[in-house]
Design a protein around this motif. Structure first.
Motif, PDB file in Angstrom:
ATOM      1  N   PHE A  16     -34.156  54.398 -44.683  1.00 29.39           N
ATOM      2  CA  PHE A  16     -35.357  54.414 -45.637  1.00 29.39           C
ATOM      3  C   PHE A  16     -34.956  53.900 -46.925  1.00 29.39           C
ATOM      4  O   PHE A  16     -35.625  53.031 -47.414  1.00 29.39           O
ATOM      5  CB  PHE A  16     -36.109  55.801 -45.540  1.00 29.39           C
ATOM      6  N   CYS A  17     -33.736  54.507 -47.537  1.00 34.52           N
ATOM      7  CA  CYS A  17     -33.432  54.124 -48.787  1.00 34.52           C
ATOM      8  C   CYS A  17     -33.263  52.355 -48.930  1.00 34.52           C
ATOM      9  O   CYS A  17     -33.423  51.986 -49.818  1.00 34.52           O
ATOM     10  CB  CYS A  17     -32.153  55.083 -49.254  1.00 34.52           C
ATOM     11  N   VAL A  18     -32.375  51.868 -47.885  1.00 42.55           N
ATOM     12  CA  VAL A  18     -32.176  50.554 -47.683  1.00 42.55           C
ATOM     13  C   VAL A  18     -33.402  49.539 -47.702  1.00 42.55           C
ATOM     14  O   VAL A  18     -33.814  49.029 -48.397  1.00 42.55           O
ATOM     15  CB  VAL A  18     -31.419  50.220 -46.466  1.00 42.55           C
ATOM     16  N   LEU A  24     -38.358  46.965 -52.999  1.00 43.20           N
ATOM     17  CA  LEU A  24     -38.509  47.024 -54.667  1.00 43.20           C
ATOM     18  C   LEU A  24     -37.829  45.751 -55.082  1.00 43.20           C
ATOM     19  O   LEU A  24     -38.389  45.029 -56.032  1.00 43.20           O
ATOM     20  CB  LEU A  24     -37.833  48.381 -55.076  1.00 43.20           C
ATOM     21  N   SER A  25     -36.834  45.209 -54.501  1.00 41.62           N
ATOM     22  CA  SER A  25     -36.062  44.011 -54.716  1.00 41.62           C
ATOM     23  C   SER A  25     -36.745  42.783 -54.556  1.00 41.62           C
ATOM     24  O   SER A  25     -36.464  41.692 -55.122  1.00 41.62           O
ATOM     25  CB  SER A  25     -34.512  44.090 -54.486  1.00 41.62           C
ATOM     26  N   ASN A  26     -37.422  42.749 -53.351  1.00 41.52           N
ATOM     27  CA  ASN A  26     -38.517  41.810 -52.834  1.00 41.52           C
ATOM     28  C   ASN A  26     -37.514  40.483 -52.804  1.00 41.52           C
ATOM     29  O   ASN A  26     -37.786  39.379 -53.577  1.00 41.52           O
ATOM     30  CB  ASN A  26     -39.226  41.293 -54.112  1.00 41.52           C
ATOM     31  N   LEU A 147     -29.479  46.632 -44.152  1.00 38.40           N
ATOM     32  CA  LEU A 147     -28.754  45.621 -45.444  1.00 38.40           C
ATOM     33  C   LEU A 147     -29.469  45.432 -46.531  1.00 38.40           C
ATOM     34  O   LEU A 147     -30.785  44.709 -46.353  1.00 38.40           O
ATOM     35  CB  LEU A 147     -28.225  44.437 -44.695  1.00 38.40           C
ATOM     36  N   PRO A 148     -28.953  45.926 -47.632  1.00 37.15           N
ATOM     37  CA  PRO A 148     -29.638  45.452 -48.889  1.00 37.15           C
ATOM     38  C   PRO A 148     -29.606  43.807 -49.166  1.00 37.15           C
ATOM     39  O   PRO A 148     -28.540  43.501 -49.570  1.00 37.15           O
ATOM     40  CB  PRO A 148     -29.107  46.108 -49.975  1.00 37.15           C
ATOM     41  N   THR A 161     -23.233  40.715 -45.552  1.00 38.65           N
ATOM     42  CA  THR A 161     -23.281  39.457 -45.011  1.00 38.65           C
ATOM     43  C   THR A 161     -24.566  39.750 -43.888  1.00 38.65           C
ATOM     44  O   THR A 161     -24.557  40.356 -43.118  1.00 38.65           O
ATOM     45  CB  THR A 161     -21.906  39.051 -44.284  1.00 38.65           C
ATOM     46  N   ALA A 162     -25.244  38.390 -43.862  1.00 38.13           N
ATOM     47  CA  ALA A 162     -26.221  38.238 -42.929  1.00 38.13           C
ATOM     48  C   ALA A 162     -26.503  36.809 -42.887  1.00 38.13           C
ATOM     49  O   ALA A 162     -25.935  35.801 -43.918  1.00 38.13           O
ATOM     50  CB  ALA A 162     -27.612  39.111 -43.307  1.00 38.13           C
ATOM     51  N   GLY A 163     -27.434  36.293 -42.257  1.00 39.33           N
ATOM     52  CA  GLY A 163     -27.780  34.866 -42.277  1.00 39.33           C
ATOM     53  C   GLY A 163     -28.615  34.388 -41.114  1.00 39.33           C
ATOM     54  O   GLY A 163     -28.788  35.158 -40.202  1.00 39.33           O
TER      55      GLY A 163
END
Length: 320
Positions: A16-18, A24-26, A147-148, A161-163
């Motif tokens: 939930f925190c992630v 919030l960071s959008n 992942l943030p 890392t993602a993508g």
């Protein structure tokens, strides 16, 4: 048993925190009202000769950016194809995508402001039908739960890392210099691995939600490849995927039968808020995602097990 219950609840709170951090960071591609003139080479790699790219080509033609060249190629070596390009930037698009007004200018603005080597967009999914809505929001659910996204650019750790292979934007000079695809597979792009390599080479990379600038029209029949896509959220780590399934799906079922009913409100509330936030981030219907959550978790369990089995089968398959 009580330790397992605590582990499930702690993991739920962490997830939930992630999700809250992402909300919030959008982490979306924005509209920046900037216009550029550098040439962009757009490359569409098709997996079959008959794969339809008409909708994608039409959407490219309707872009507000005129300085482009377009290549459509079936199973051509990426290295050979890239050598034919003359653009300052390379834009790889999946045939299943369509692009919308402002995409290229906004990509270039982001690349220039943050001095990026590669920028990957997670497309907004267009899912029609009940089964599709039960399956295809799962990738966004996993990604934004685990992942943030802002840390892909802000952190130098390759673990963040993602993508998405659906939309990859490169500085052409850097791409040709490092030839990342040749280190992975000469006829394929693996966004997550390329971004990991870029970070290891001290280059800047970013992953954002497409924010309706790129849509992906999904095919509900292709669940095999989608299962493998889900597994990539765990870097193809079968053990990590199994632990996730245990804590996210099996755990809440056990907790609901063996826990104080008065405290069940906590996990239900966190799940509800998570699904609502993810739905708003990915341009999905929040109410529909909340209602479909139980069915989606059943689908996730089956698809992940299929992906794990497929990954194991590939790893033990004898090489020719």
């Amino acid at each position: 048993m009580i330790l397992f219950v605590y582990a499930v609840l702690v993991f739920l709170v962490l997830r939930f925190c992630v999700t809250l951090f992402n909300f919030l960071s959008n982490p979306k591609l924005g509209y920046y009202s900037k216009h550029f003139s550098e040439k962009v080479s757009i490359i569409v790699l098709t997996s079959t000769v008959k794969q339809d790219v008409e909708n994608l080509l039409t959407s490219i033609a309707e872009q507000d950016y005129e300085h482009t060249e377009v290549f459509v190629q079936h199973l051509e070596s990426i290295s050979e194809l890239v050598n034919q390009t003359t653009g300052k930037y390379l834009l790889f698009l999946s045939p299943s995508t369509t692009v919308h007004f402002g995409l290229i200018n906004n990509l270039m603005y982001r690349m220039k402001v943050f001095n990026l080597a590669v920028l990957s967009l997670i497309p907004t999914f267009k899912a029609s039908g009940f089964i599709a809505n039960c399956i295809y929001p799962l990738n966004d659910f996993l990604l934004l739960n685990l992942l943030p996204l802002r840390l892909v650019r802000l952190s130098s750790f390759s673990a963040f890392t993602a993508g998405s292979n659906d939309c990859l934007f490169f500085d052409a000079t850097i791409y040709k210099q490092y030839k990342w695809h040749e280190k992975l597979h000469p006829k394929a792009l693996e966004a997550t691995e390329i971004i990991k390599l870029a970070k290891q080479q001290r280059l800047k990379a970013e992953v954002l939600l497409a924010n309706k600038f790129v849509y992906n029209t999904v095919d509900v029949k292709d669940t095999a490849s989608f299962s493998m896509r889900l597994l990539m959220n765990f870097s193809n780590n079968n053990l990590a995927a199994l632990m996730y399934l245990t804590l996210v799906i099996v755990g809440p079922v056990i907790v609901s039968f063996d826990f104080n009913p008065a405290l069940i409100i906590l996990p239900i509330g966190l799940i509800f808020l998570s699904r609502v936030m993810i739905a708003f981030l990915t341009a999905q219907n929040p109410l529909l995602q909340v209602l479909l959550h139980p069915l989606q978790m059943i689908m996730l369990f089956g698809l992940m097990l299929r992906g794990i089995w497929g990954h194991i089968a590939l790893s033990i398959k004898p090489k020719k």
